[in-house]
Scaffold this motif. Sequence first.
Motif, mmCIF file in Angstrom:
data_model
loop_
_atom_site.group_PDB
_atom_site.id
_atom_site.type_symbol
_atom_site.label_atom_id
_atom_site.label_comp_id
_atom_site.label_asym_id
_atom_site.label_seq_id
_atom_site.Cartn_x
_atom_site.Cartn_y
_atom_site.Cartn_z
ATOM 1 N N PRO A 60 0.782 -1.237 0.000
ATOM 2 C CA PRO A 60 0.000 0.000 0.000
ATOM 3 C C PRO A 60 0.814 1.287 0.000
ATOM 4 O O PRO A 60 0.269 2.347 -0.327
ATOM 5 N N LEU A 61 2.082 1.236 0.341
ATOM 6 C CA LEU A 61 2.900 2.460 0.378
ATOM 7 C C LEU A 61 3.803 2.612 -0.839
ATOM 8 O O LEU A 61 4.516 3.613 -0.959
ATOM 9 N N LEU A 62 3.781 1.639 -1.728
ATOM 10 C CA LEU A 62 4.614 1.686 -2.922
ATOM 11 C C LEU A 62 4.307 2.953 -3.714
ATOM 12 O O LEU A 62 3.151 3.321 -3.885
ATOM 13 N N ASP A 63 5.358 3.630 -4.169
ATOM 14 C CA ASP A 63 5.147 4.816 -5.006
ATOM 15 C C ASP A 63 6.182 4.853 -6.126
ATOM 16 O O ASP A 63 7.112 4.047 -6.160
ATOM 17 N N HIS A 64 5.976 5.787 -7.038
ATOM 18 C CA HIS A 64 6.816 5.833 -8.243
ATOM 19 C C HIS A 64 8.274 6.149 -7.931
ATOM 20 O O HIS A 64 9.167 5.662 -8.622
ATOM 21 N N THR A 65 8.556 6.910 -6.887
ATOM 22 C CA THR A 65 9.956 7.272 -6.620
ATOM 23 C C THR A 65 10.762 6.084 -6.091
ATOM 24 O O THR A 65 11.928 5.928 -6.463
ATOM 25 N N ILE A 66 10.160 5.247 -5.257
ATOM 26 C CA ILE A 66 10.906 4.084 -4.769
ATOM 27 C C ILE A 66 11.092 3.075 -5.904
ATOM 28 O O ILE A 66 12.116 2.401 -5.988
ATOM 29 N N ILE A 67 10.111 3.005 -6.808
ATOM 30 C CA ILE A 67 10.260 2.123 -7.971
ATOM 31 C C ILE A 67 11.410 2.616 -8.846
ATOM 32 O O ILE A 67 12.264 1.825 -9.273
ATOM 33 N N GLN A 68 11.474 3.911 -9.094
ATOM 34 C CA GLN A 68 12.574 4.469 -9.880
ATOM 35 C C GLN A 68 13.917 4.167 -9.218
ATOM 36 O O GLN A 68 14.898 3.836 -9.905
ATOM 37 N N ASP A 69 13.960 4.256 -7.891
ATOM 38 C CA ASP A 69 15.195 3.966 -7.160
ATOM 39 C C ASP A 69 15.603 2.500 -7.338
ATOM 40 O O ASP A 69 16.771 2.195 -7.608
ATOM 41 N N MET A 70 14.645 1.596 -7.230
ATOM 42 C CA MET A 70 14.961 0.176 -7.392
ATOM 43 C C MET A 70 15.407 -0.132 -8.818
ATOM 44 O O MET A 70 16.376 -0.868 -9.013
ATOM 45 N N VAL A 71 14.728 0.426 -9.800
ATOM 46 C CA VAL A 71 15.119 0.184 -11.193
ATOM 47 C C VAL A 71 16.522 0.725 -11.453
ATOM 48 O O VAL A 71 17.320 0.101 -12.164
ATOM 49 N N SER A 72 16.868 1.851 -10.832
ATOM 50 C CA SER A 72 18.220 2.409 -11.009
ATOM 51 C C SER A 72 19.285 1.511 -10.389
ATOM 52 O O SER A 72 20.448 1.578 -10.764
ATOM 53 N N LYS A 73 18.893 0.649 -9.446
ATOM 54 C CA LYS A 73 19.823 -0.272 -8.785
ATOM 55 C C LYS A 73 19.865 -1.640 -9.481
ATOM 56 O O LYS A 73 20.484 -2.572 -8.989
ATOM 57 N N HIS A 74 19.195 -1.754 -10.620
ATOM 58 C CA HIS A 74 19.136 -3.028 -11.340
ATOM 59 C C HIS A 74 20.537 -3.518 -11.680
ATOM 60 O O HIS A 74 21.320 -2.813 -12.306
ATOM 61 N N GLN A 75 20.842 -4.732 -11.261
ATOM 62 C CA GLN A 75 22.122 -5.371 -11.554
ATOM 63 C C GLN A 75 21.925 -6.242 -12.795
ATOM 64 O O GLN A 75 21.422 -7.355 -12.708
ATOM 65 N N LYS A 76 22.317 -5.726 -13.926
ATOM 66 C CA LYS A 76 22.038 -6.385 -15.204
ATOM 67 C C LYS A 76 22.675 -7.768 -15.332
ATOM 68 O O LYS A 76 22.219 -8.597 -16.121
ATOM 69 N N THR A 77 23.714 -8.044 -14.559
ATOM 70 C CA THR A 77 24.362 -9.357 -14.633
ATOM 71 C C THR A 77 23.637 -10.403 -13.778
ATOM 72 O O THR A 77 23.926 -11.591 -13.887
ATOM 73 N N SER A 78 22.704 -9.980 -12.952
ATOM 74 C CA SER A 78 21.967 -10.903 -12.098
ATOM 75 C C SER A 78 20.740 -11.414 -12.840
ATOM 76 O O SER A 78 20.004 -10.650 -13.447
ATOM 77 N N SER A 79 20.496 -12.711 -12.755
ATOM 78 C CA SER A 79 19.288 -13.245 -13.378
ATOM 79 C C SER A 79 18.065 -13.037 -12.485
ATOM 80 O O SER A 79 16.943 -13.012 -12.965
ATOM 81 N N TRP A 80 18.313 -12.879 -11.177
ATOM 82 C CA TRP A 80 17.204 -12.680 -10.230
ATOM 83 C C TRP A 80 17.701 -11.782 -9.100
ATOM 84 O O TRP A 80 18.489 -12.206 -8.268
ATOM 85 N N GLN A 81 17.244 -10.559 -9.079
ATOM 86 C CA GLN A 81 17.656 -9.591 -8.060
ATOM 87 C C GLN A 81 16.484 -9.336 -7.135
ATOM 88 O O GLN A 81 15.462 -8.779 -7.542
ATOM 89 N N SER A 82 16.612 -9.754 -5.887
ATOM 90 C CA SER A 82 15.546 -9.580 -4.898
ATOM 91 C C SER A 82 15.850 -8.375 -4.011
ATOM 92 O O SER A 82 16.977 -8.207 -3.540
ATOM 93 N N PHE A 83 14.822 -7.575 -3.779
ATOM 94 C CA PHE A 83 14.947 -6.439 -2.866
ATOM 95 C C PHE A 83 14.468 -6.881 -1.499
ATOM 96 O O PHE A 83 13.377 -7.439 -1.354
ATOM 97 N N VAL A 84 15.312 -6.646 -0.496
ATOM 98 C CA VAL A 84 15.043 -7.094 0.866
ATOM 99 C C VAL A 84 15.216 -5.927 1.831
ATOM 100 O O VAL A 84 15.816 -4.905 1.493
ATOM 101 N N VAL A 85 14.653 -6.098 3.032
ATOM 102 C CA VAL A 85 14.845 -5.135 4.114
ATOM 103 C C VAL A 85 15.471 -5.878 5.289
ATOM 104 O O VAL A 85 15.272 -7.077 5.450
ATOM 105 N N SER A 86 16.236 -5.154 6.087
ATOM 106 C CA SER A 86 16.916 -5.796 7.213
ATOM 107 C C SER A 86 15.955 -6.035 8.376
ATOM 108 O O SER A 86 14.969 -5.303 8.552
ATOM 109 N N LYS A 87 16.244 -7.055 9.143
ATOM 110 C CA LYS A 87 15.448 -7.364 10.339
ATOM 111 C C LYS A 87 15.466 -6.184 11.305
ATOM 112 O O LYS A 87 14.433 -5.841 11.885
ATOM 113 N N LYS A 88 16.618 -5.550 11.444
ATOM 114 C CA LYS A 88 16.736 -4.399 12.347
ATOM 115 C C LYS A 88 15.764 -3.291 11.928
ATOM 116 O O LYS A 88 15.075 -2.704 12.759
ATOM 117 N N PHE A 89 15.687 -3.022 10.633
ATOM 118 C CA PHE A 89 14.766 -2.002 10.128
ATOM 119 C C PHE A 89 13.319 -2.393 10.428
ATOM 120 O O PHE A 89 12.521 -1.563 10.890
#
Length: 190
Positions: free
Chosen positions: A99-128
Amino acid sequence: MIGLVMAGGRGTRMDIPGEKLLLYHKKPLVLHVVDALVSSNCFSSVVTATSPNSPNTEKLLLENQIQTLHTKGTDYVEDLTFALSNFEEPVFVVSGDLPLLDHTIIQDMVSKHQKTSSWQSFVVSKKFLEQQNLNLEYSVLIDDTECYYTGISIVNPKSGTTNETHTILDDKRIAVNLNTRKDYDLFKNS
């Protein structure tokens, strides 16, 4: 890159009548996620994967001229595998219950795309998660840091291998995932 919203689950853990992705947060949850992808301007097209488990969600999407891909609805992995088999280019996969997903965080994730990875998962830390009083279900250990999957990945469906990489991105916009009634009640009351 294709934006793919997974929108075919049963939502049984929500313990509510009706379909989870039709819950309202200013508009139906699934439309919020689709709109975030579209407004990011990162994708050549945005597609939703629906199933027999989500007929009303599929109807809403079609009424809003949103492209759908009908899966069998057997389980998430099988539905995702089928959906990915329909694409040639990288796919940004997202659960339809963020429900909090927005266009700016999507743009940030796409900018972090690792083209050499076949599967790049976005994760959050347990501490966070603990600092935000949030819970997610599936964990992974990354360089001695316990992390949790957000339901967002960038996948190269034509890669011959499954070389998973992880990107830690501690951000509430991708950490709040409505899986249970408790999640929804906490979200509604925040």
